[in-house]
Design an enzyme around this catalytic site. Structure first.
Site: not given
Lengths: 186, 174
Positions: A116, A159-160, A163
Site C-alpha cells: 500500500c 483494498h480500496e 480504505h
C-alpha cells in the site's frame, strides 16, 4: 455484458471535464487512514475534482493500481482503480472511480500479498474474495453502477473499499508472521 | 543416557553464517532441534531453539562458546522440562494494533487480553518509520464475550491514539 454496454468499462477521467491534480499521499499512522468515511454526493463539484485528483495521483505513482480518498487526506467514500497495466490482471474495467461503493456479494477467498502506498515499508498476506460484485456511483453523472470483478481487480476493489472504511491491509493480515518488511518501494 | 530438553538463545550482531555455525555445533553434540525461531530485531540477530539430546547444559554451552569469542554474540543454554502442549480449549483470533509510535501500546492492549484469560500464542511488533504495528495471535477461552473484548481493546487503543481490530482466524479445512 460487453464492454461497450458497460458504463464502468467505458468510463474515463475525461468524462469528468476537469483536470486532475497530483496530491501528496498520506502515510500511516495519519489518523485519516483509520477513520471511516461518509457517503458523499457523486455529482458535487468537490467530488468530481477529487475523482480527477485521485486518478491523476494514481497515474504518476509507479505500480499504483488504486487510490482512495483517505490516502490523499480526504475522508470521503471515493476511490479510483486501474489494474489494466498490472501483470497479475485478467479481465478488468480499465480506469474508473466509484463513489459510495458497497460490496454486494463476494466468494472464493484467495490469499495474496498486498502492499500500500500509505504503508510503504511493509507488505502482508491477506485473504480476499476473488469473485466480487460491488455497487456505487460514477462521479459526475452520479449514475448507479454495478461492477462484477474477479481476481486481481476484485482484490484491488476490496483494498480500496477497506480504505474508505478506515481499514488498512494490516487490519486483515492472516497472522503474526504474515507481515513482511519491504526493502524497496517500486 | 537419558534425553533432556534444552532451551538455547543466540543474540547479537547479525552476520551471514550464524545459524549454520550454531546448528553445526549442536548437530555435533547429537542434539535434535525440536523447535526454533529466528528473526532480526532492529537488525539484531535473535534466535531461540529447543533441542533434545544426551548432552548437558555445560557441554552445549562449551560447544557454542566459540560463537561468543569476538564479543558480538551472546549465548544462553538452559535445561527445560518436557511439556506436552495441551490441546487448545478455545478459539483462535488475530489482533492488529497500529498507529503512531509511543511507549506502552503493547502493555495496555495485551492487558485486556490477559484480563479475560486470553493466551497470546504468537506476537510480532514492527516499527516502520512513524508507524508502530502489533500483530498477535490469541487463543480466547470459549466463554469469553468476544464482542465485549473487541470493544474494550478498541477503547484502550483509542485512548492511546492507535487503531485496533480483533478478528477470528479463518481456517480452510482441505
Amino acid at each position: 455484458m460487453s464492454l461497450l454496454d458497460d458504463p464502468v468499462a467505458r468510463w474515463t477521467e475525461l468524462d469528468l471535464g476537469v483536470a486532475g491534480r497530483v496530491l501528496d499521499v498520506v502515510r500511516a499512522p495519519d489518523p485519516v487512514l483509520s477513520t471511516p468515511t461518509s457517503a458523499v454526493d457523486p455529482t458535487s463539484p468537490e467530488v468530481v475534482q477529487l475523482a480527477a485528483d485521485l486518478v491523476a495521483t494514481m497515474r504518476v505513482s509507479p505500480g499504483c493500481v488504486g487510490l482512495a480518498a483517505p490516502q490523499v487526506g480526504v475522508s470521503s467514500m471515493v476511490f479510483c482503480v486501474d489494474v489494466s497495466q498490472h501483470p497479475k490482471v485478467r479481465d478488468h474495467h480499465g480506469t474508473f472511480v466509484l463513489v459510495n461503493a458497497e460490496v454486494v456479494s463476494s466468494s472464493r477467498n484467495e490469499k495474496g500479498r498486498e502492499g500500500c502506498m500509505s504503508v510503504p515499508d511493509l507488505t502482508g498476506d491477506v485473504k480476499r474474495a476473488s469473485r466480487l460484485v460491488v455497487t456505487g456511483h460514477l462521479p459526475g453523472t452520479g449514475e448507479r453502477v454495478e461492477v462484477e470483478a474477479n481476481a486481481f481487480e476484485a482484490r484491488a476493489l476490496q483494498h480500496e473499499i477497506d480504505h474508505c472504511a478506515g481499514l488498512l491491509f494490516l487490519d486483515r493480515v492472516a497472522g503474526a508472521h504474515a507481515v513482511y518488511a519491504r526493502q524497496t518501494y517500486l | 543416557m537419558s534425553q533432556t530438553l534444552h532451551a538455547i538463545t543466540v543474540l547479537g550482531h547479525d552476520r551471514p553464517g550464524i545459524i549454520a555455525e550454531t546448528t553445526e555445533r549442536l548437530a555435533g553434540l547429537g542434539l535434535n532441534l525440536e523447535d526454533s525461531t529466528m528473526t532480526l530485531l532492529r537488525g539484531h540477530f535473535a534466535m531461540m531453539l529447543v533441542g533434545s539430546g544426551t548432552a548437558s547444559d555445560t557441554e552445549i554451552a562449551a560447544a557454542l562458546e566459540p560463537l561468543t569469542t569476538d564479543g558480538t554474540l551472546s549465548v544462553t543454554v538452559r535445561e527445560v522440562p518436557v511439556e506436552d502442549a495441551p490441546a487448545a480449549a478455545g478459539t483462535p483470533w488475530v489482533l492488529t494494533v497500529h498507529g503512531g509510535d509511543r511507549a506502552g501500546i503493547v502493555s495496555a492492549v495485551v492487558a485486556e487480553v490477559a484480563r479475560v484469560g486470553g493466551n497470546i500464542t504468537d506476537l510480532t511488533t514492527r516499527l516502520a518509520g512513524d508507524l508502530y504495528l502489533l500483530i498477535a495471535e490469541i487463543d480466547l477461552p470459549l466463554d469469553v464475550d468476544q464482542a465485549g473484548l473487541d470493544v474494550a481493546i478498541r477503547e484502550v487503543a483509542g485512548g492511546l491514539g492507535v487503531g485496533a481490530s480483533l478478528r477470528p482466524v479463518e481456517t480452510d479445512e482441505l
